[in-house]
Scaffold this motif. Structure first.
Motif, PDB file in Angstrom:
ATOM      1  N   ARG A   1      24.977  -3.598  21.007  1.00 51.66           N
ATOM      2  CA  ARG A   1      26.416  -2.791  21.613  1.00 51.66           C
ATOM      3  C   ARG A   1      26.259  -2.948  23.097  1.00 51.66           C
ATOM      4  O   ARG A   1      25.433  -2.605  23.701  1.00 51.66           O
ATOM      5  CB  ARG A   1      26.276  -1.163  21.204  1.00 51.66           C
TER       6      ARG A   1
ATOM      7  N   SER B   1      34.374   6.006  21.675  1.00 52.33           N
ATOM      8  CA  SER B   1      33.603   5.720  20.438  1.00 52.33           C
ATOM      9  C   SER B   1      34.181   6.773  19.428  1.00 52.33           C
ATOM     10  O   SER B   1      34.686   7.970  19.861  1.00 52.33           O
ATOM     11  CB  SER B   1      31.951   6.070  20.595  1.00 52.33           C
TER      12      SER B   1
ATOM     13  N   HIS C   1      33.760   7.865  14.860  1.00 57.46           N
ATOM     14  CA  HIS C   1      33.440   7.495  13.472  1.00 57.46           C
ATOM     15  C   HIS C   1      34.557   7.532  12.525  1.00 57.46           C
ATOM     16  O   HIS C   1      35.382   8.578  12.529  1.00 57.46           O
ATOM     17  CB  HIS C   1      32.478   8.554  12.931  1.00 57.46           C
TER      18      HIS C   1
ATOM     19  N   HIS D   1      30.853  -2.775  16.584  1.00 60.02           N
ATOM     20  CA  HIS D   1      30.298  -2.096  15.531  1.00 60.02           C
ATOM     21  C   HIS D   1      29.084  -2.914  14.889  1.00 60.02           C
ATOM     22  O   HIS D   1      29.065  -3.958  15.042  1.00 60.02           O
ATOM     23  CB  HIS D   1      31.495  -1.598  14.420  1.00 60.02           C
TER      24      HIS D   1
ATOM     25  N   ASN E   1      31.913   4.673   9.258  1.00 60.93           N
ATOM     26  CA  ASN E   1      31.208   3.982  10.052  1.00 60.93           C
ATOM     27  C   ASN E   1      31.246   4.344  11.426  1.00 60.93           C
ATOM     28  O   ASN E   1      32.404   5.124  11.782  1.00 60.93           O
ATOM     29  CB  ASN E   1      31.655   2.192   9.895  1.00 60.93           C
TER      30      ASN E   1
ATOM     31  N   PHE F   1      32.545   2.914  15.548  1.00 61.45           N
ATOM     32  CA  PHE F   1      32.953   1.854  16.256  1.00 61.45           C
ATOM     33  C   PHE F   1      33.060   2.592  17.657  1.00 61.45           C
ATOM     34  O   PHE F   1      32.735   3.563  18.266  1.00 61.45           O
ATOM     35  CB  PHE F   1      34.465   1.860  15.841  1.00 61.45           C
ATOM     36  N   THR F   2      32.916   1.557  18.777  1.00 60.40           N
ATOM     37  CA  THR F   2      32.962   1.454  20.237  1.00 60.40           C
ATOM     38  C   THR F   2      34.308   0.651  20.464  1.00 60.40           C
ATOM     39  O   THR F   2      34.294  -0.397  19.985  1.00 60.40           O
ATOM     40  CB  THR F   2      31.909   1.173  21.053  1.00 60.40           C
TER      41      THR F   2
END
Length: 262
Positions: A16, A25, A27, A210, A251, A253-254
Motif C-alpha cells: 500500500r 480508508s 471497509h 486494496h 474488504n 480499500f484506501t
C-alpha cells in the motif's frame, strides 16, 4: 479472433502506498460485482477517445464488460489522522477500459450514488459524477459465509436500483473469454485507477489501493437498474442475464485524494 492475455495477481499486487493528507480508508461490506457483456457500439458516445474498451471474445462476439458494484461503507474515515467514522451505502457503475496514454487497465465511471451527507465534498468540491440517494441492504449469510439473502434497494432521482442475489456451494465460476479464472479475477477486481467526466465536463481521475480481493460466484435472482435502461445500455430484460455475479462479504480499500483534473 482476439486472444486475451494471461493476467496474474503477482503482477498487480503491491504494498500500500503510504497515505497522506486527506486520503481515506474504508471497509466495504456486501461488496458485489454484477457484470454484463455488451456490444462495444453501445458505448460509442460514452467513452472518450483517450480510452479504448478492454474487450473479450464472448459467445462468438467481441464484447465490452461493465459492472454494477453495490456495497456498504462500514468505517469510512481518514487513513492518516484520528477522525470520525461514517457508514453509508454506495453503488458504482463502471466500464473496463485501457488508458491509451499509459496502457493501464482501469475503469471508466458512468457515475455513482452515495447515501450520505458527506456527498457534498465529492459532488460539489471535486465535481465527481456522484449523486444523492438512499441505499438499503438486507443480507443474511449462512455458517459457510455465503449469502442466503442479498437484497439491495436504492432510490435516487438519478436512477433507482434493485438487486436480489443468492449464493450456494454449487455456484460455478464463469470466465468465458478469459484464458483462466485468475485472469478473469484480476481483470474485474484489480483496476486501481478510475476516470470519469466531472460534472463540469472536464476529465477527472483518482486512484485506490486494496489487497487481493476474493469474491465468490453468486446467482442473480432479480435486478433493475434504471440508469442502464435510460442510457440504452441494457434493457430491463437484458439486465436479468449478466455475464457473471460475485460477492465478497468485506474488504479494505484506501482512496487517494483529492481527485485530479486531467
Amino acid at each position: 479472433m482476439m486472444t486475451f492475455p494471461i493476467l496474474k495477481f503477482k503482477d498487480y499486487l503491491h504494498p500500500r502506498p503510504e497515505p497522506k493528507k486527506i486520503d481515506v480508508s474504508s471497509h466495504l461490506q456486501h461488496f458485489a460485482l454484477i457484470t454484463y457483456a455488451l456490444n462495444p457500439e453501445r458505448f460509442k458516445d460514452i467513452i472518450p477517445p483517450r480510452f479504448k474498451l478492454d474487450t473479450i471474445e464472448y459467445q462468438g462476439q467481441t464484447m465490452a464488460l461493465m459492472s454494477v458494484v453495490p456495497f456498504h461503507h462500514v468505517d469510512f474515515t481518514s487513513a492518516v489522522y484520528p477522525f470520525a467514522k461514517f457508514n453509508m451505502g454506495q453503488i458504482y457503475y463502471r466500464v473496463y477500459v485501457i488508458d491509451q496514454h499509459t496502457q493501464e487497465r482501469c475503469v471508466w465511471f458512468l457515475g455513482a450514488v452515495l447515501d450520505s451527507w458527506t456527498l457534498i465534498v465529492p459532488r460539489y468540491l471535486w465535481q465527481l459524477p456522484w449523486h444523492p440517494g438512499n441505499v438499503h441492504f438486507e443480507c443474511k449469510q449462512n455458517t459457510a459465509g455465503l449469502y442466503d439473502v442479498y437484497n439491495m434497494n436504492m432510490s435516487s432521482s438519478w436512477g433507482c436500483a434493485e438487486v436480489s442475489l443468492t449464493q450456494n456451494e454449487e455456484d460455478e465460476w464463469q470466465f468465458e473469454g478469459f484464458p483462466n479464472q485468475e485472469s478473469y479475477q484480476v481483470f474485474l477486481t484489480h483496476p486501481m485507477a478510475g476516470f470519469y467526466h466531472r460534472r463540469d465536463g472536464q476529465l477527472g481521475t483518482y486512484r485506490v489501493w486494496h489487497d487481493k480481493l476474493c469474491p465468490k460466484p453468486a446467482h442473480l435472482i432479480h435486478v433493475r437498474f434504471e440508469l442502464l435502461e435510460r442510457l440504452q445500455l441494457l434493457s430491463f430484460t437484458e439486465q436479468q442475464n449478466p455475464y457473471s455475479v460475485m460477492i465478497e462479504p468485506i474488504n479494505a480499500f484506501t482512496v487517494y485524494l483529492p481527485p485530479k483534473v486531467i
